[in-house]
Structure formats: C-alpha cells, structure tokens
Scaffold this motif. Structure first.
Motif, PDB file in Angstrom:
ATOM      1  N   ALA B 399      -7.547  26.237  21.225  1.00 45.13           N
ATOM      2  CA  ALA B 399      -7.489  24.659  21.050  1.00 45.13           C
ATOM      3  C   ALA B 399      -8.699  23.906  21.407  1.00 45.13           C
ATOM      4  N   PHE B 400      -9.557  24.316  22.163  1.00 46.95           N
ATOM      5  CA  PHE B 400     -10.470  23.907  22.898  1.00 46.95           C
ATOM      6  C   PHE B 400     -11.616  24.039  21.466  1.00 46.95           C
ATOM      7  N   ALA B 401     -11.553  25.162  20.998  1.00 45.76           N
ATOM      8  CA  ALA B 401     -12.690  25.473  20.210  1.00 45.76           C
ATOM      9  C   ALA B 401     -12.305  24.399  19.072  1.00 45.76           C
ATOM     10  N   VAL B 402     -11.173  24.082  18.511  1.00 51.86           N
ATOM     11  CA  VAL B 402     -10.983  22.859  17.463  1.00 51.86           C
ATOM     12  C   VAL B 402     -11.379  21.823  17.776  1.00 51.86           C
ATOM     13  N   THR B 403     -11.053  21.226  19.188  1.00 50.81           N
ATOM     14  CA  THR B 403     -11.459  19.953  19.533  1.00 50.81           C
ATOM     15  C   THR B 403     -13.033  20.133  19.683  1.00 50.81           C
ATOM     16  N   ALA B 404     -13.522  20.851  20.235  1.00 50.58           N
ATOM     17  CA  ALA B 404     -15.228  20.899  20.273  1.00 50.58           C
ATOM     18  C   ALA B 404     -15.682  20.780  18.881  1.00 50.58           C
ATOM     19  N   SER B 405     -15.120  21.427  17.942  1.00 50.06           N
ATOM     20  CA  SER B 405     -15.712  21.296  16.586  1.00 50.06           C
ATOM     21  C   SER B 405     -15.358  20.260  15.723  1.00 50.06           C
ATOM     22  N   THR B 406     -14.320  19.323  16.385  1.00 51.80           N
ATOM     23  CA  THR B 406     -13.916  18.204  15.460  1.00 51.80           C
ATOM     24  C   THR B 406     -14.385  17.066  16.224  1.00 51.80           C
ATOM     25  N   PHE B 407     -13.511  16.487  17.185  1.00 52.52           N
ATOM     26  CA  PHE B 407     -13.664  15.104  17.853  1.00 52.52           C
ATOM     27  C   PHE B 407     -14.781  15.005  18.652  1.00 52.52           C
ATOM     28  N   ALA B 408     -15.595  16.303  19.394  1.00 54.15           N
ATOM     29  CA  ALA B 408     -16.631  16.192  20.159  1.00 54.15           C
ATOM     30  C   ALA B 408     -17.596  15.617  19.391  1.00 54.15           C
ATOM     31  N   PRO B 409     -18.121  16.056  18.314  1.00 54.47           N
ATOM     32  CA  PRO B 409     -19.204  15.799  17.405  1.00 54.47           C
ATOM     33  C   PRO B 409     -18.974  14.188  16.934  1.00 54.47           C
ATOM     34  N   LEU B 410     -17.624  13.787  16.700  1.00 52.09           N
ATOM     35  CA  LEU B 410     -17.603  12.309  16.239  1.00 52.09           C
ATOM     36  C   LEU B 410     -17.443  11.562  17.328  1.00 52.09           C
ATOM     37  N   LEU B 411     -17.335  11.975  18.409  1.00 50.36           N
ATOM     38  CA  LEU B 411     -17.278  10.948  19.805  1.00 50.36           C
ATOM     39  C   LEU B 411     -18.566  10.880  19.929  1.00 50.36           C
ATOM     40  N   MET B 412     -19.384  11.967  20.319  1.00 51.51           N
ATOM     41  CA  MET B 412     -20.787  11.924  20.751  1.00 51.51           C
ATOM     42  C   MET B 412     -21.694  11.078  19.635  1.00 51.51           C
ATOM     43  N   LEU B 413     -21.557  11.404  18.369  1.00 52.12           N
ATOM     44  CA  LEU B 413     -22.446  10.785  17.453  1.00 52.12           C
ATOM     45  C   LEU B 413     -21.906   9.224  17.303  1.00 52.12           C
ATOM     46  N   GLY B 414     -20.321   9.041  17.334  1.00 48.18           N
ATOM     47  CA  GLY B 414     -19.987   7.713  17.221  1.00 48.18           C
ATOM     48  C   GLY B 414     -20.383   6.928  18.275  1.00 48.18           C
ATOM     49  N   ILE B 415     -20.699   7.498  19.484  1.00 50.11           N
ATOM     50  CA  ILE B 415     -21.130   6.602  20.699  1.00 50.11           C
ATOM     51  C   ILE B 415     -22.507   6.270  20.747  1.00 50.11           C
ATOM     52  N   TRP B 416     -23.285   7.394  20.406  1.00 52.26           N
ATOM     53  CA  TRP B 416     -24.772   7.381  20.399  1.00 52.26           C
ATOM     54  C   TRP B 416     -25.658   7.191  19.219  1.00 52.26           C
ATOM     55  N   TRP B 417     -25.142   7.173  18.280  1.00 48.73           N
ATOM     56  CA  TRP B 417     -25.952   7.073  16.966  1.00 48.73           C
ATOM     57  C   TRP B 417     -25.354   6.094  16.203  1.00 48.73           C
ATOM     58  N   ARG B 418     -26.210   5.061  15.839  1.00 52.13           N
ATOM     59  CA  ARG B 418     -25.740   4.039  14.714  1.00 52.13           C
ATOM     60  C   ARG B 418     -25.651   4.565  13.374  1.00 52.13           C
ATOM     61  N   GLY B 419     -26.501   5.503  13.026  1.00 50.12           N
ATOM     62  CA  GLY B 419     -26.362   5.881  11.593  1.00 50.12           C
ATOM     63  C   GLY B 419     -25.286   6.767  11.037  1.00 50.12           C
ATOM     64  N   LEU B 420     -24.087   6.857  12.032  1.00 56.59           N
ATOM     65  CA  LEU B 420     -22.948   7.610  11.445  1.00 56.59           C
ATOM     66  C   LEU B 420     -22.223   7.052  10.415  1.00 56.59           C
ATOM     67  N   THR B 421     -21.763   7.493   9.135  1.00 55.19           N
ATOM     68  CA  THR B 421     -21.096   6.783   8.216  1.00 55.19           C
ATOM     69  C   THR B 421     -19.732   7.333   8.235  1.00 55.19           C
ATOM     70  N   PRO B 422     -18.615   6.740   7.557  1.00 60.01           N
ATOM     71  CA  PRO B 422     -17.376   7.323   7.320  1.00 60.01           C
ATOM     72  C   PRO B 422     -17.193   8.549   6.616  1.00 60.01           C
ATOM     73  N   VAL B 423     -18.216   8.722   5.486  1.00 55.78           N
ATOM     74  CA  VAL B 423     -18.263   9.935   4.827  1.00 55.78           C
ATOM     75  C   VAL B 423     -18.711  11.073   5.487  1.00 55.78           C
ATOM     76  N   GLY B 424     -19.757  10.995   6.355  1.00 54.34           N
ATOM     77  CA  GLY B 424     -20.376  11.943   7.173  1.00 54.34           C
ATOM     78  C   GLY B 424     -19.449  12.462   8.209  1.00 54.34           C
ATOM     79  N   ALA B 425     -18.468  11.504   8.855  1.00 54.81           N
ATOM     80  CA  ALA B 425     -17.612  11.847   9.704  1.00 54.81           C
ATOM     81  C   ALA B 425     -16.587  12.765   9.074  1.00 54.81           C
ATOM     82  N   VAL B 426     -16.039  12.311   7.958  1.00 53.18           N
ATOM     83  CA  VAL B 426     -14.947  12.781   7.340  1.00 53.18           C
ATOM     84  C   VAL B 426     -15.405  14.281   6.906  1.00 53.18           C
ATOM     85  N   ALA B 427     -16.793  14.513   6.547  1.00 55.07           N
ATOM     86  CA  ALA B 427     -17.107  15.837   6.242  1.00 55.07           C
ATOM     87  C   ALA B 427     -17.407  16.726   7.309  1.00 55.07           C
ATOM     88  N   GLY B 428     -18.066  16.005   8.563  1.00 50.86           N
ATOM     89  CA  GLY B 428     -18.249  16.742   9.659  1.00 50.86           C
ATOM     90  C   GLY B 428     -16.659  17.430  10.069  1.00 50.86           C
TER      91      GLY B 428
END
Lengths: 134, 504
Positions: B399-428
């Motif tokens: 279960a940790f492997a799944v959250t690390a591959s999905t929500f972790a990138p979403l949270l980290m990029l969403g919080i620290w990188w302005r350039g995240l787009t909805p399409v990019g998030a969905v693809a990732g």
C-alpha cells in the motif's frame, strides 16, 4: 420598584471582519500579486525548499548510505558493540533519535525563516504609500 | 473452552468496550459536520500526535514487524525506520503547507490546487482503493489474532473489528475518534513495553543467550535477501516506498487538517516522530528473543510471535496476564488504524458518492457520512474473508508503494512547483497508480521467486515513483498553457506564515 420594563436594546457583536485595519504595505503587495510581492514569495519559497532539501540530504547521506555500506563492507555484519550487532544498534535504536534531531532542526530553521519573512513584509515601505508598479 | 482463552477474551472485550465508551463520550461534544470530518480543526499538537501515533501503528507495526524481523532479520528493520522517516519527509515537504491549504481530504487538495473536477475524481478513486488495500491486512490481522489466542475461526476477528469500528465511527466521527486513538497509542505502547521488561528479566535469568548465534549470518545484515544487486535494489526500493508513502496515506493526511494551523501541524509531526521512535525500538526485542525461545514460529507463523512469546517464555498467571496485554494491544492496533482509514474513505465516499442526489433523495451531511462508513467497512471485510494467510507487514508495504507512486508526487509538485497542470497530474497519477497497482496485484497473486522480475514487481517503488514524477513534470511542461490561473495565488496561501495576515 418601577412597573416600566427597561427599554429594549439591540445587542450586536463586534464586526467579524476588521475591514479598516491598516495593513502593512508588504502584505498588500503580496495580495495584489505585484512584482514586489512576487519577489517576497519566491524568496520565502526558495529558502524553505532549500532547507527541506538540506534536511533530506542529511537523511540520505546517513541512513540512506547504510545499505550500500553493508554491501561494500560485508564484514560489518560481524561487528558488535557490546553484546549487540552493529546493524541492529544503528537501525533498531540510533536511527530514531537521529530522525527526531533532524525534525527538530528543521522546525527551528523553518520558523526562523517565517519570522524573518513576517518582519520583512511588515516593515517594507511602511513609510510611504504603495508606489510599486504592477 | 479451556482456561487458556480467558486472557484473550477478556482483553478483546475490554478494548472493544473502552473504544466504544470513549467514542460515546466524544459524541457528546461532536455537534457539526465539521466536527465529524476534522474535529473542527481544534486539536492541540500533543493530543493530535498521540492520535496520529495511535492511528498509524497498525497490525503491521504491532505484529508484522516483529514477525518479519524474526524470520528475515536486520533487513526488515527498514520497515519501521521507513515508517518513521516518512514523517520526517512529510514534515519538511508537506506538513505546514498542506494544513494551510485548508482542504479536508486529498481530493479536496487536488481540486483546490489544480481547479479540475477530473483530478478530483481520480484522487477519490485512489483514496478509496488505497484505503481498502490498507484495511485488508487490518482485518486479516484481527483474524490471525483471535485464532491464535482463543482458537476462533479466522472470520470472527475480522467481524469483531468491523463491527466495533463501525459502532465507534458512525456516531461521533473525527472528534470522538481523536480521543479513542490517542488512548490506543498509549495502550499499544504499554502492551509492548511491559512484557519486554518481564521477558528480558527471564532472558537474563536464563543466562542471556545470544540471539544471533541461533540465526544464520544474513540475519544480522541489513540488506534484503539474496544480497548483491537484487538485495540492494529491494532495500532501496523499500526505502523509497516507505519514506515517500507516508505523506500520501489517506488516513494520515486527513489528520493534518485537524491541526489549528501550519505551525501546530509541524509541531504535531515532530511529536509523532518521537512517539513512533519510542514504539519501534520494541519489536526488535521480541524478534531477538523469539530466535531463542520460539524457533518453531520462524517459518510460516511469524505473525503471531508477539502474541505467543509471553506464554512461551513465562508460564502460569504472569504469562496469562502478559498474553492478555499483548492481545489487547494488537486489538487496539486493528481498531485504531481501521477507524482512521474508515473515516478517510468514508469522508471521500460521502462527499463524492453518498452525499449526492440519488433520484429525488439527498442525504444530509452526517447521514451520508454514516452510510459511507458502512460501505467503507463492509467491502474490505468481504475481501478479507477468502484470503487469511499473508505476511501483514508486506501487504501494508505494498500500500505504501502505491501511495508513494501517486499522492507523493502530486503533493510534492503541487506544493513546491507552480507549473503543475491538471493534465500532468492525471497522467502522473495514472502512470504511478497503474504501474504500482499492477505490481501489487501480480505480487499478491503469485508466490515469490528469486530473480530480477520478482524483485522489480515485489518492490515497485524504485521505478514507479520516478516514472510518476517524470510523467507529471514532462506532461505539465507540454501543456504549460493550462497552468491554473490561480496557481500563484494558491502557492502564496500554502507558504505564507499565519503571522502575515493576507486576504485569504
């Protein structure tokens, strides 16, 4: 004793929003998303991100290198500190206080940054009107 | 029924009753929908940290870690370290901004940050899937415990946990469960700590034999079997999964919204680091003593080590009391983690499914939450009935492997990188979720074998996390025209300290 009930008084609370509070210019710069406000935010963001990366690097260079170390120097598996095998001492006990120390260091520095930022925003341009072009 | 089962039965009944009583007491101060979901965001750091600790220390931590350590040795120390270090990563990258975002759940955060209903829906699906994947081992662990301590059929334990969780969650929601979970952290710590002193005293009296002497050499080396390149890959992949996976766990993230502000969120996290560190020192002691006193459990039944070691080492009344204590702790572990997960899953389900209009009916906020809680519990309960034999910590690790591959990138990029787009998030999210999800399904369906393919699918995080990150960044750059207009504004809100009064 008077028969007359006291006159009705309308009871009101204080206004919810302090609309006419004088807010520091720096705060208004950020709210209006001017170039100056942008500079403030970018500097805070960069400082906080670098701090986070420094802490993560410290974590990676200590705990993170242990698997590699034990692979390259297999004899470490036999090293003992008192009765305990070194690996169990490092990973089973010492890792935890180290994590708390890193976390404590981070909180101290992060709150310092935020205090500096609040001071900066509060003090900037407080002498004159808002002249920054947007 | 023989007298052997008395301590187990007493322990299970007492813990269940205590959970219900504290939950009911919390009900008296639970009034609004906001109380239900986030305890009205007024929980102080110390209480909140105990609650997070109570919620987080699941069946995997209480039973699973000691079992894995008994069988595989030092390489498994990476599980508890990763589960603790995950909070350090969460602290430095996510804690305060996440709290300042002002959202209830992960889907709320995604929608607020990216302004897209599509991302929200995908996140809701992921939260429910991860929640169920994580609830599964809790129910299984309850089955294992009751079978070991009172000889009940495996489904009985799962059913007891499901019923108690539902009974304590539906009336009081988040506010009452905060007290329940804080109580359960201290119960779990006591339940492991007190027996340790007794068991160590017995061990000393027996002449303090060396556990490592009773085990193969690899038992003292913190590298995954079979060592070499594959062992190194597996170890690092586990580290990536646990270090990054914590921040994306739905029940952990929901807890952060109960903090009053970002500063309190940080302090809470630091306290959690301390509480987890104290707890995780204990399972290795059980594993080491188990090597000497319970060699028969090494193959196959290692999950019951914590439950059976006291009676194996100390007989008579003392052994019975200690067995009752560890059984109580184990049950507290199932109950608290399952409650937290149920709240998180039910929160999402009630917002996106049961709270919607169905025909001409529409349930109110609290009623929708209760229906959602029932759905959140019943589905994994049914899933857990056929499969009762898996290593608990391994399922949770997946279960940790799944959250690390999905929500972790979403949270980290969403919080620290302005350039995240909805399409990019969905693809990732899709790349990380499908990649790690496939690996999890494959691993659960087949038996492990040595070799790279088994290692790559058994511990997918080392490739699925970078793949998800990379996809989010690349696709966001390709669709940079669709960066949400309010992204800058939202970043300001995430990172501005509370001392600066902005027009939020």
């Amino acid at each position: 004793m008077s028969d007359q009930p006291p006159p009705r008084v309308r009871v009101t609370g204080p206004p919810r929003r302090r609309a006419d509070v004088v807010r520091p210019v720096g705060t208004r710069e950020i709210d209006a998303e001017t170039a100056l406000g942008e500079v403030f935010m970018r500097s805070l963001l960069r400082e906080q991100l670098f701090l986070a990366l420094r802490v993560l690097a410290a974590l990676g260079l200590t705990l993170g290198l242990l698997p590699l170390l034990f692979l390259l120097v297999p004899s470490l598996g036999d090293v003992r500190v008192g009765q305990m095998p070194l690996a169990w001492l490092l990973l089973g006990v010492l890792a935890y206080p180290w994590l708390v120390v890193l976390g404590w260091f981070y909180i101290r520095r992060a709150e310092d940054h935020e205090r500096d930022f609040a001071d900066l925003v509060g003090s900037v341009g407080s002498g004159g009107p808002d002249e920054e072009p947007s | 029924m023989s007298t052997d089962v008395v301590p187990g039965v007493v322990a299970v009944v007492l813990v269940s009753l205590a959970t219900l009583v504290i939950g009911t007491w919390g009900l008296r101060i639970s009034r609004t929908t906001s109380d239900f979901f986030v305890a009205s965001r007024t929980v102080r750091p110390r209480l909140n940290a105990s609650a997070i600790g109570g919620e987080y220390l699941s069946a995997a931590s209480f039973l699973g870690v000691a079992g894995l350590l008994l069988t595989f040795g030092a390489e498994m120390l990476w599980y508890p370290i990763g589960w603790t270090a995950g909070y350090l990563v969460l602290l430095v990258l996510v804690a305060a901004p996440l709290r300042r975002s002002g959202a209830y759940t992960l889907p709320d955060f995604a929608e607020a940050r990216l302004g897209s209903r599509g991302v929200r829906k995908l996140c809701s699906v992921l939260v429910v899937a991860i929640g169920w994947l994580y609830l599964l081992p809790q129910f299984q662990g309850a089955g294992v415990t009751l079978r070991s301590t009172i000889g009940a059929p495996p489904w009985a334990g799962s059913l007891v946990v499901a019923v108690v969780v539902l009974a304590s969650v539906s009336p009081g929601g988040m506010r009452s469960i905060t007290f329940v979970q804080a109580f359960q952290y201290w119960l779990k710590l006591t339940a492991l700590l007190v027996p340790v002193f007794v068991l160590l005293a017995v061990w000393m009296a027996d002449g303090a034999a060396d556990p490592a002497a009773a085990a193969p050499h690899s038992w003292s080396v913190p590298l995954a079997w079979p060592g070499g390149g594959i062992g190194l890959y597996t170890t690092y992949s586990l580290i990536v999964a646990t270090f990054l996976g914590t921040m994306g766990l739905p029940h952990v993230v929901v807890r952060f919204y109960t903090n009053p502000d970002g500063r309190a969120a940080r302090r809470t996290t630091l306290a959690v680091l301390g509480l987890l560190g104290i707890f995780y020192v204990l399972p290795p002691v059980y594993a080491a003593l188990g090597r000497i006193y319970a060699p028969s459990l090494v193959d196959g039944r290692s999950d019951v080590l914590v439950l059976e070691l006291p009676s194996l080492m100390v007989g008579g009344a003392v052994g019975a009391v200690l067995t009752g204590l560890v059984t109580a702790g184990a049950f507290a572990a199932f109950l608290s983690t399952s409650s937290g997960l149920t709240i998180a899953v039910a929160g999402v389900l009630s917002q996106d499914v049961t709270g919607r209009r169905w025909g001409s009916h529409r349930l109110g906020g609290v009623a929708a939450f209760r229906v959602a809680a029932a759905i959140a519990v019943v589905v994994p309960l049914l899933m857990s009935l056929p499969a009762q034999d898996v290593a608990l910590a391994r399922t949770v690790g997946l279960a940790f492997a799944v959250t690390a591959s999905t929500f972790a990138p979403l949270l980290m990029l969403g919080i620290w990188w302005r350039g995240l787009t909805p399409v990019g998030a969905v693809a990732g999210l899709l790349v990380g979720g499908l990649g790690s999800g496939f690996a999890v399904a494959w691993t659960l369906a087949t038996s492990p074998s040595p070799g790279w393919s088994s290692a790559l699918l058994g511990q997918p995080a080392a490739w699925s996390v970078p793949a998800s990150f990379l996809t989010m960044v690349v696709v966001s750059r390709l669709t940079r025209a669709s960066v949400p207009a309010h992204a800058g504004r939202f970043m300001v809100r995430l990172h501005t300290p509370e001392a600066v009064e902005l027009q939020r």
